[in-house]
Each structure stands twice: as C-alpha cells, then as structure tokens.
Write an enzyme that holds these catalytic residues in place. Structure first.
Site, PDB file in Angstrom:
ATOM      1  N   HIS A 198      -1.884  -0.800   1.379  1.00 26.45           N
ATOM      2  CA  HIS A 198      -3.293  -0.877   1.014  1.00 26.45           C
ATOM      3  C   HIS A 198      -3.626  -2.128   0.201  1.00 26.45           C
ATOM      4  O   HIS A 198      -4.804  -2.363  -0.110  1.00 26.45           O
ATOM      5  CB  HIS A 198      -3.734   0.395   0.292  1.00 26.45           C
ATOM      6  CG  HIS A 198      -3.982   1.527   1.252  1.00 26.45           C
ATOM      7  ND1 HIS A 198      -2.959   2.198   1.864  1.00 26.45           N
ATOM      8  CD2 HIS A 198      -5.138   2.054   1.737  1.00 26.45           C
ATOM      9  CE1 HIS A 198      -3.464   3.114   2.668  1.00 26.45           C
ATOM     10  NE2 HIS A 198      -4.776   3.047   2.615  1.00 26.45           N
ATOM     11  N   SER A 222      -9.249   3.069   4.268  1.00 27.60           N
ATOM     12  CA  SER A 222      -8.017   3.566   3.648  1.00 27.60           C
ATOM     13  C   SER A 222      -7.633   4.917   4.219  1.00 27.60           C
ATOM     14  O   SER A 222      -8.477   5.660   4.740  1.00 27.60           O
ATOM     15  CB  SER A 222      -8.197   3.689   2.137  1.00 27.60           C
ATOM     16  OG  SER A 222      -8.753   4.938   1.781  1.00 27.60           O
ATOM     17  N   ASP A 223      -6.363   5.252   4.110  1.00 26.38           N
ATOM     18  CA  ASP A 223      -5.922   6.592   4.445  1.00 26.38           C
ATOM     19  C   ASP A 223      -6.287   7.523   3.286  1.00 26.38           C
ATOM     20  O   ASP A 223      -6.532   7.083   2.155  1.00 26.38           O
ATOM     21  CB  ASP A 223      -4.422   6.624   4.721  1.00 26.38           C
ATOM     22  CG  ASP A 223      -4.042   7.739   5.685  1.00 26.38           C
ATOM     23  OD1 ASP A 223      -4.822   8.695   5.838  1.00 26.38           O
ATOM     24  OD2 ASP A 223      -2.964   7.655   6.304  1.00 26.38           O
ATOM     25  N   ALA A 224      -6.300   8.818   3.585  1.00 25.05           N
ATOM     26  CA  ALA A 224      -6.789   9.789   2.615  1.00 25.05           C
ATOM     27  C   ALA A 224      -5.910   9.824   1.372  1.00 25.05           C
ATOM     28  O   ALA A 224      -4.695  10.062   1.465  1.00 25.05           O
ATOM     29  CB  ALA A 224      -6.856  11.172   3.247  1.00 25.05           C
TER      30      ALA A 224
END
Length: 985
Positions: free
Chosen positions: A225, A246-248
């Site tokens: 990230h 972004s991923d969770a």
C-alpha cells in the site's frame, strides 16, 4: 441522483455537459468541491454532495465470477475454472454478462457498485495458496490474456462510457494467506519484471482496466500500500488515469499489524503519496480515514494537492461510468434487460462445459446413454453445487446427481454420499437432534421460482441438540486436517449461533467465520468436540449442547480456554457405517461408478487459510479405492479449487477428471462432458505436482532459484501445465516462424502452424506456443508460453493458425547487469504443442547482434539487489519510499553472485554502502568480497548506524586489484542491509 436533490448550483454546470471532454468536466467538478468534500471522497463510501446534486459513491463491487454479495445473480465457474478454459473470448462474453447484471442490479438496488473489484491476476505460483480458486493461472501470459478479456467484457464496447470500472487484484506478488498482512515476499528484479509485473502489465495495457488494488502483504520489506511500483511501473503503462483502491483494513494495517509507521497520519500520507486513491477501512465508517487525512495535512506530511490528485482520479472514473450524464434509457429497461437472461444461463452452461479437464482416459469415457447401465454417483461432491466466498446467491443450480437423474432417470442413478454414519454418546446419554420444522428456503426472482438456500446458521428459534436415551445418526464428513462437518438426518449441518448452542440449522457451511466445522480431539477413552469457529469445546448444559467459547485478551482467552476444556464433555464416537463400506456396496451393484471428491470452498483452502498438503482427504481417498476395488469401471472426478497429488489414482483408475466448482450449471456441464455431448477441452492452468515435497517453502517467491512452476520445475509433474485430453485426436503440421517488422512497433515473430482433427468426433484443440532459449547465459524457463488459441474443429477439419508475438516479449528477459529488458543474440526454439510437456513441432530462429556486455562496475557500481544468484538472503526496503537492499535471511550469513563484472584495467578500492541497526560495536556485521578462483578482495566491517534506514559508506583498499572480467562473490555476515558497492581504479 440516488436520492440527492439538485440545487441551482448543480444545474447547467460544465461537469454535467456531456458535450464537453471528460477532462474538462472533471476539472470543473473538482474546482467546485471544498477541501472537506474532497477528503470525504477518499473513503470507500464517499458521501453525497447535495449542493451539487452528487450521489453517494462506493468503490468496490465483487464480481469475480458473477455479481457477489448482493443476492441472486448468475453464478459462473470459479476463476481457476475459467482459467482452465484457456478461452479469452469466452471470458469476454462472461465479463459482458456480469457487467450487464451489475448494471441491472444497480437499477434495482443502489448499494450495488459500478466499480467492480475483479479479476484477480495474482499468479498461482503455489497450489497450496488458500485463494487458488480466485486466480486464472500460474503463467503470466495466460493470466494477462484472460484478465484482459474479462475486463473488456466488464468495461463494455462504448468508446467513451464504461459499463463497469474493473479493478485488478491484488498488487503485487501475493500468493499466501499465512501471515498475509505481515509476510514479505522477497522478489528479485528478474522475478518482478518477468513474472509478477507481467501479469498486470498486459491486462492494463489492453485498456479496459480502471485501476488496481494493492495486496495485504509486503514486497521486499515494504507494504504494497506504499509501493513505489505503482508510480514507477503501473502508471507508466498507459496514459489513462488509474484508480488505486486499498484492500479492506489494509491502511490501518500499516500501523496496527505491520508497524511500518508510528502513526496513522504518517501511514495515510505515505499511501496517498505512493498513489492510493480510495481507502477501504472501518467498513462504512469514514470518520477515521477523514480524521487521519486531516491530521496528515495539519502536520504538513502532505499538502492539499496530494488529495486533489487522488480525487481527480476518482472523479474521472465516475465520469467514465456516466454518473454525471443525463440518463440515456429508463431504469426499468435497464432492470429488465440484463438479469438472469436465457443467454446468461446458456453462457454459464457453456463455461461449465469448457472448464472440465480430462486428465486420464483409458477408454471408459465417454459414457453412452445406452451402455452406461446403472450409474453410481458417490462422494461428498456428488450432490453438491458449492459456492465460495466470492459467489453470488444461486437462482438455479444443478448438481452431478441431479443432472444424471435428468438424463438417465432416477431408476438408473444410485447416490451415496460416502460420509461416515456416526453416533455421539455423552455421559448422560446419546446426542440427539430434536424434531423441528425445516428452515424456510428463500424463493428468488427466477421465472421458475428456483430455490435459493436461506442462510440459517445464526438461527436461534430452533431447539438445540440434547442428550437422551435414543441416538440420532449423524453424517460425518472429514475434509482433511481433522476438520469435520456433522449433518443431521434432515440434511442440515450442525452449527453454532451467537448464543453458543449447537443446532442443526445450516443449509451449507459458509460465512467469513465458518460456524459449521468441528474437530474431534482424543481425550482418554473418548473425544472432545471442539468448535473451530469459536475455538471452544462442546459441553452439555441443562438446555442442550453448548460451546464454551474463549474470548477477551490472549491471557484471558487462554485462561478461559483451560476452563472451557475442563468443562468440555467427553464423547464416545460410535461408527454405525463407514462411508467406504456404503460406497463399495453400491459400486458392486452398479455398471459404472463416478466418485466425486474435492473440497468445500468455505472449509479448507480459502481466504485467510492456506493448505498444508496436496493430499486428498483420507476419507475421500478411501472412497475411490473402495469403489474401484468393487467395480473397475470407476472414474474419479475431482471438483476442487486447486490441484491434488493423486498419483495412485492416476495410475490405477481408467478415468480421471478435474473441474473447479462450476457455478450454477456445474452438474449439467459435467454430465454433458461425461456422456460425450461435448468433447472435453479444458487445460490445466497450473502444474499438478506428484508430491508436496516437490514444492519450495510457501513464502519462497523466487521461482528461478526454487525451480517452481512449469517455467523452472526440473522434476516430472503428475500432470503438466497445459495438459488436458480429448475424445478426439489432433495432428500437427509443420511449424514456421519468421521475424518481421510491424508498422510503428518493434520486430515481431510471425508463427504459423496447421492442426487437423484426425479423430472420431468434433472437438476443440488448445494450440499452445512456447519459447525456449537452450543456450542462454542466464537461467531461463524450460519453456515459456507466449501465445495460444482454442480452436473448434469438426471431424477431419484442418485449420491453419497464425500467431503474432513481439520479439522482445517472446525472447527477452530482464537483464539485471544493465537494468533493462533485453534480447540476447543466439538461437531460440519456438514450439507448438498440446501442453508444456506435449510438444508436437519445433522451429528455430536466430537473433543477431553484439554479444552481451559485462557489468560496467567501475562506471555504475553494483546495486546489491541486482545479483545474478543468491543464497540465504532476503530483499528488504532500501528506504520506506523506494529502492531495495539485501540482508541475510536469518541475520547470520548470505551469499550473492554477480557474473561478468568488468573491472577494466584494475579496481584498487571498494566502497560499501550499508546499514546496521545494532548500536553496539563489534565485528558481527561484515561484507566479504572474493573472486571465483578464491582470491579474497576485501573484508569490510560495517559499524552500527542505529537505524536500518541510516546508511553509511565504508571504503577499503583492495590488496589484489582485480582487472578484466570476473564473477564477483559477496558474503554477508550478521544483521546488516547492503545497498550497493562502488569500485574505483
């Protein structure tokens, strides 16, 4: 307007004018937003801006193989099954169907998002990966080709407006669930450029991708990230603005689990500067993200222009989706146009058929309606149509048993599940399931009123299990690794609701935390029954069976777990009948036996959980053995999300097939292949290994050094990449290859070959074009897929196929010595075949040019990460922003090799740039240099720098100055980070 009332400011404004270029419209809208409004848009759930008539917007709609999580939708085969079709055009049509359903569902429900998070292009490097079901292939070319096709369908054909906005998952080098948010993938430059980036690069350049999602893991010590590759690579591949979502929970991980930054303000600032635009964190609560961005601005970590860049990208995506345009067609027509259509149902069946891979066939298949006789269909997957975490709800379904009954009639199909029938006895009596009404089943909007299982695991209105004088027989399925499910005679699974009581209430195992799995732990003369969802043990309470679940902090949880275990009931397990005995009895009375084995995608080998073995669960292994012993006309059908090591089955059974979980038409598609309505043409998208011992460590991402995937594997696989048999035969004619120049681009390879269906029936052949470099100066793949075509051929038909492949792409590799993609002069082999191991014809082509130059170490020095080979090292982050360094894997000793270093007339001094976090003096951190003949050049001690990112430069004189070209060996000792070396004459 999604509930927003337009005001005077929102009418007749440039951003609403479809006649203007999108860039002007986005710029106009951006200028109208306040800083607070812009900040709010950075969260996944961007709020409405009522004064401008802007609707709320959500990034993220799962659509991996159909619309997920939003209720009933057409469900296609799992992604790995779509990968097995090797059919880009099919995937384009499936993407079109899914995108159309997204739009139709959006017209009904505003929660459905148009920014779809699909497909997954992570490479299936290791078949033990829990999310193997989500990827297409272990090969970057095939993955990229299929991803490009699927995204083209999702995006649509309109040159300006996008049907949906696809986001590729998960950037980058992500192939493990074990420690997935803290593990670092060590990816050297060659693997990065030739393997991991390649899967994304082709799909992005195809032009139908809206963005990417970074993965949870770290690469070379730096979280994805805050990856510099987003800027250095991704955003250079195409002029279009790309959105990074972004991923969770990953933004919070930067501080909470990864401890990469000290504060969330630093973390969010670094992510924005790296290129993250949308933050998926804290579910629908945007307040924490907004607070962190504001804090980063107040501390001067970023300025408002950084926020502006991210919001501009998000608005550009929304504009491309047509959000700011006037409606072009009534919502009712959108609702009716593209949901559960006959065309989509037919497409789901076509996909299920094309995904089936025939692994072995000694003449048992295809079956015929006339001669198949009585068919015994047995095994835990025989009457199932399994969903996974990214499936939609089924509107309709077909299981193998149902499909065979529909074809042959109920009197000719015998079904046995093969689970063990067991009874559990507690101290106070037998465990029993009280009589109760079956849970309701939800009818969804298909024209036939098809059944869709209601989620009943959390029900508390059913009575819990009790103990008494009369037992209830339970069906016990062992899914491997000691993971069990227990099912009542009603067909419902034992599950645990929030009140802790055990009930027979679930139609299927499911949910993020599965509540339907148990483990039997030996305890004295009996067993403890542990519930895996909570970690607690089953005890007998006055009201019935209940789980005493540990909770709280780790110390409290451990203490409670000890108490719970002490209170746990000791059960006696009585086996009424073994599943293999029932299967053997049924098989002996049948003409043909089909054993359906595999996995339940919610139980083992799934998101958050890697597999530890390639073995088929022992209970299922016993089933095919018992069936074959009783009836030699036994075929094993593996229905699974990943490969298995089933060498003995492949040796003795007359037929073996594999298909991923095939969606709503799984059973019908399989039956049509088994009976020859369709000749199988699926091909394996990854290597099936004979034994898990042939695999490197799960976290070893260096496929070159570890000799992993079909590209480098030196052993004999159980079934090779690209393998798949047919009911017909294909003959290959001569292969020809020419190097030509294409207008406006570089040189290309023009490949031609002829294929004839020389067998007894129509069928598809998958022609695969590979390249090899037999005399390469660096390790190259045994063969590398560069083109393919799935071509339907009638019996006796011949097709001449033409392939065009860029020379750089086909023959090149990443030259670490010079930091560029290069094609070496030499002779290359071009192969055409039916798999990576079944090569039918080969041609050669010569590439002229100057010989490769040695490393110019006097002019450029050596970046430590640009080694040719290494042992005992890991790649780490040079700084938190960019660059790579090298460290010992275990902080003791590591070795690097740099080939063909040109020291010119002589190098007399060396400088070593390194960091050493230890703050104590000593000789524990040393960099040693020597040549291949054993000549020691220098031993350089690295003093403490106090910080892993604070580098020092240490110089040394070389007593024996090297001259000319030599291989240079570097030995690292101790806890240090080596950045680079410099040499001077």
């Amino acid at each position: 307007m999604s509930g927003c009332q337009a005001t005077s400011e929102s009418t007749s404004t440039p951003f609403r004018d479809p006649r203007l270029p999108d860039g002007e419209r986005v710029a106009d809208l951006l200028a109208r937003l306040t800083l607070d409004e812009r900040i709010a848009m950075l969260h996944q759930f961007a709020p409405a801006v009522e004064r401008l008539g802007l609707a709320a917007f959500r990034t993220g709609q799962e659509a991996l193989h159909g619309v997920a999580w939003m209720g009933p939708a057409t469900v296609f085969p799992q992604a790995v099954g779509l990968g097995a079709t090797w059919h880009p055009e099919l995937l384009r049509r499936i993407g079109e169907a899914v995108g159309t359903e997204v739009r139709a569902m959006r017209a009904r429900d505003e929660r459905v998002g148009l920014n779809v998070w699909a497909p997954v292009v992570n490479l299936l490097r290791d078949p033990r990966w829990g999310r193997n079901e989500e990827g297409y292939a272990e090969d970057p070319y095939l993955t990229s080709a299929l991803a490009a096709a699927y995204t083209r369908g999702l995006r649509g054909d309109d040159p300006v407006r996008w049907r949906t906005a696809p986001v590729l998952k998960h950037w980058l080098a992500h192939n493990n669930e074990t420690h997935r948010d803290t593990a670092s993938s060590s990816v050297r430059p060659r693997v990065l450029h030739e393997y991991d980036l390649a899967a994304f690069r082709g799909a992005v350049r195809a032009g139908a991708v809206a963005g990417v999602m970074p993965a949870y893991n770290l690469v070379n010590g730096r979280p994805n990230h805050v990856s510099p590759y987003l800027r250095e690579h991704l955003r250079t591949w195409i002029e279009q603005e790309l959105v990074v979502c972004s991923d969770a929970g990953a933004p919070s991980n930067l501080v909470d689990s990864e401890h990469y930054f000290d504060t969330h303000e630093e973390a969010v600032a670094a992510a924005l500067l790296a290129g993250v635009d949308s933050f998926t964190d804290h579910d629908q609560d945007a307040s924490k993200t907004v607070e962190r961005v504001r804090g980063a601005l107040e501390r001067g970590l970023i300025d408002a222009s950084v926020v502006e860049v991210a919001v501009r990208r998000l608005l550009a995506m929304r504009c491309a989706l047509g959000e700011f345009d006037p409606p072009t067609e009534p919502a009712e027509s959108v609702k009716a146009a593209g949901f559960d259509t006959p065309g989509h149902r037919a497409l789901a069946l076509e996909a299920a058929e094309q995904a089936v891979v025939l692994l072995k066939n000694d003449g048992l298949l295809p079956l015929s309606d006339a001669t198949a006789g009585t068919v015994a269909v047995v095994g835990p997957l025989a009457d199932g149509c399994k969903l996974d975490w990214y499936s939609g709800s089924l509107i309709r379904r077909s299981t193998p048993r149902e499909a065979l009954v529909a074809r042959l009639g109920a009197e000719r199909v015998v079904f046995v599940e093969g689970t063990d029938t067991v009874r559990l006895r507690a101290a106070a009596g037998w465990v029993r399931v009280p009589d109760a009404e079956a849970p309701e089943r939800a009818r969804e909007g298909g024209p036939e009123g098809s059944l869709n299982p209601a989620h009943t695991a959390g029900r508390t209105d059913l009575p819990p299990l009790t103990v008494g004088p009369a037992p209830t027989d339970l069906a016990l399925a062992d899914w491997g690794g000691g993971v069990l499910t227990l099912r009542a005679p009603s067909g419902r699974y034992l599950t645990v609701a929030e009140d802790g009581f055990v009930r027979a209430a679930a139609e299927q195992p499911g949910g993020w935390v599965v509540q339907e799995t148990f483990t039997l732990e030996r305890h004295g003369d009996g067993h403890l029954l542990r519930h895996r969802g909570t970690g607690g043990y089953v005890c007998v309470a006055a009201e019935g069976l209940k789980v005493a679940a540990p909770d709280g902090s780790s110390e409290v949880a451990n203490a409670k777990a000890m108490v719970a275990k002490a209170q746990a009931e000791v059960f006696t397990l009585e086996v009424v009948e073994r599943g293999e005995d029932a299967v053997a009895r049924t098989a002996a009375e049948a003409t043909t036996v089909l054993v359906l084995a595999g996995n339940d995608p919610h139980i083992n080998g799934r998101e958050t959980e890697d597999r530890t073995t390639l073995a088929l669960p022992a209970q299922q292994d016993r089933l095919w053995r018992a069936a074959h012993a009783a009836n030699p006309r036994t075929a094993l059908v593996l229905v699974s999300s990943y490969p298995y090591a089933v060498g003995e089955a492949a040796d003795v059974l007359p037929a073996l097939l594999w298909t991923a979980h095939g969606g709503q038409a799984a059973g019908t598609g399989l039956a049509r292949v088994l009976f020859g309505d369709v000749s199988p043409a699926g091909r394996l998208p990854q290597t099936w290994y004979a034994d898990e011992e042939e695999l490197p460590d799960l976290l070893d991402y260096d496929i070159i050094a570890s000799r992993a995937t079909y590209l480098y594997f030196d052993g004999a696989p159980l079934f090779p990449f690209g393998h798949g048999l047919s009911y017909t035969r294909f003959a290959y004619g001569e292969l020809s290859v020419q190097r030509t120049a294409s207008e406006g681009e570089g040189a290309v390879l023009a490949v031609e070959c002829e294929v004839t269906n020389a067998g007894p029936c129509d069928g598809d052949e998958v022609v695969q074009i590979y390249v090899s470099a037999p005399k390469a100066r660096v390790p190259r793949p045994h063969r590398r897929l560069v083109a393919h075509r799935r071509v339907p051929l009638r019996q006796g038909e011949t097709a001449r196929l033409f392939f065009t492949v860029p020379v750089d792409e086909a023959l090149g590799f990443w030259d670490v010595a010079h930091g560029r993609w290069t094609v070496d002069p030499g002779t290359y082999e071009i192969h055409a075949g039916a798999s990576s191991a079944d090569i039918r014809c080969t041609a050669t082509i010569a590439v002229d040019g100057p010989p490769p130059a040695p490393r110019p170490v006097l002019e450029r020095g050596l970046a430590a990460a640009d080694f040719d080979s290494a042992d005992g090292i890991r790649l780490v982050d040079l700084t938190k922003v960019r660059g790579d360094a090298v460290a010992c894997a275990d902080d003791t000793i590591g070795r690097l090799l740099f080939r063909a270093c040109d020291f010119g007339a002589g190098a007399r001094t060396v400088t070593v740039e390194a960091a050493r976090a230890e703050d104590v003096e000593g000789d524990g951190a040393v960099v040693e240099l020597h040549l291949s003949d054993g000549t020691t050049l220098a031993s350089v001690a690295i003093p403490p720098t106090g910080d892993p990112y604070r580098y020092t430069t240490v110089g040394a004189t070389l007593p024996t100055p090297p001259s000319g070209v030599h291989d240079l060996h570097i030995t690292l000792r101790g806890a240090l980070r080596l950045a680079r070396l410099g040499f001077s004459g």
